[in-house]
Write an enzyme that holds these catalytic residues in place. Sequence first.
Site, PDB file in Angstrom:
ATOM      1  N   PRO A   2       0.784  -1.328  -0.046  1.00 14.43           N
ATOM      2  CA  PRO A   2       0.060  -0.436   0.162  1.00 14.43           C
ATOM      3  C   PRO A   2       1.040   1.598  -0.135  1.00 14.43           C
ATOM      4  O   PRO A   2       1.935   1.157   1.105  1.00 14.43           O
ATOM      5  CB  PRO A   2      -0.750   0.101   1.632  1.00 14.43           C
ATOM      6  CG  PRO A   2      -0.290  -1.993   1.400  1.00 14.43           C
ATOM      7  CD  PRO A   2       0.661  -2.197   1.300  1.00 14.43           C
ATOM      8  N   LYS A  52       4.229   5.339   4.959  1.00 10.31           N
ATOM      9  CA  LYS A  52       3.686   4.342   4.944  1.00 10.31           C
ATOM     10  C   LYS A  52       3.645   3.523   6.796  1.00 10.31           C
ATOM     11  O   LYS A  52       2.925   2.520   6.497  1.00 10.31           O
ATOM     12  CB  LYS A  52       4.682   3.440   3.998  1.00 10.31           C
ATOM     13  CG  LYS A  52       4.792   3.749   2.874  1.00 10.31           C
ATOM     14  CD  LYS A  52       5.516   2.707   1.952  1.00 10.31           C
ATOM     15  CE  LYS A  52       5.929   3.148   0.337  1.00 10.31           C
ATOM     16  NZ  LYS A  52       6.304   1.982  -0.468  1.00 10.31           N
ATOM     17  N   ARG A 290      11.972  -3.653  -7.940  1.00 10.93           N
ATOM     18  CA  ARG A 290      10.873  -3.689  -8.044  1.00 10.93           C
ATOM     19  C   ARG A 290      10.888  -3.442  -9.048  1.00 10.93           C
ATOM     20  O   ARG A 290      11.732  -2.801 -10.159  1.00 10.93           O
ATOM     21  CB  ARG A 290      10.559  -2.263  -7.301  1.00 10.93           C
ATOM     22  CG  ARG A 290      10.093  -2.595  -5.277  1.00 10.93           C
ATOM     23  CD  ARG A 290       9.554  -3.093  -4.735  1.00 10.93           C
ATOM     24  NE  ARG A 290       8.628  -3.058  -4.996  1.00 10.93           N
ATOM     25  CZ  ARG A 290       7.501  -2.363  -5.004  1.00 10.93           C
ATOM     26  NH1 ARG A 290       7.770  -1.640  -3.849  1.00 10.93           N
ATOM     27  NH2 ARG A 290       6.060  -2.055  -5.333  1.00 10.93           N
TER      28      ARG A 290
END
Length: 301
Positions: A2, A52, A290
């Site tokens: 998220p 986060k 990533r």
Amino acid sequence: MPEGHSIHRLARQFTSVFGGSRLSVSSPQGRFAAGAARLDGHVLEAASAHGKQLFLHFDNDLYLRIHLGLYGAFDFGGDETFTGASSIGAPRRVGEQEVAGDDGAGYAGPPEPRGAVRVRLVSEHGWADLRGPTACEVITDAERSKVLARLGPDPLADGAHGPAGAGRAAEFTRRLRSKGSPVGLLLMNQEVLAGVGNVYRAEVLFRARISPWRLGRSVGEAEAADLWNDVVRLMNDGVRQGRIITTAPQDREDTAEPVPVSEAHYVYKRTGLPCRRCGTPVAGTDMGARKLYWCPACQAA
């Protein structure tokens, strides 16, 4: 994982449904039993987010710090008062999930725990279960300050357009331009910018026409300020909409509302498809463990 807009929505959800309530806190899994005991029976005063990181503040001046990471997720449930108290609803498939709590038979308390529930919070009207977080710990206010000191500025912090917002923009610019790493890595570095993840990283760089491999120290002050302002705008949109939409209407083939998933992004997960602005196939590779997406023409090095 998220991104920051989801964690801010989650903080609002907690404040809405649990704020001011005395909570029963437990650890059905057992791994958080000692921490749960320190919070059990106390009132949740407020919930907040920075990047986060989620912080639940209790009336004994302790915080529950949570980082959902890749696998963390919340389930919520309760009576009509509880579920109706949320005016935003929790985003789906991005770290939290709202579970209907009243099937017409009346609310009779939380269900039996399913799976490895790290922590369960229960009020008179509802419950929340947390599974699989990267971090879940009880900390003091001083310890919370140390966590925040390590993080970069949060584009979703209050006062984005006032003096405080200008200060955060300047701090982001300073941190970005002091680094010799590629900007594609720096935007994901939470010590440079708190809350940005893979989707926002790819999209804001495309919108700014900046190559992901350009070094941070080569980004001009005006360019850095524009990056910050665009992140602020897009992430605030994400909080309101509950999803990430970065495309302008004129760049979409399908103009339906709500915006179809296939039309929501310029480059993210569009490897091999034509760039919405120039037609060049969108490229994809790995950067910092990533997936990275960019347009080789619009974002030429």
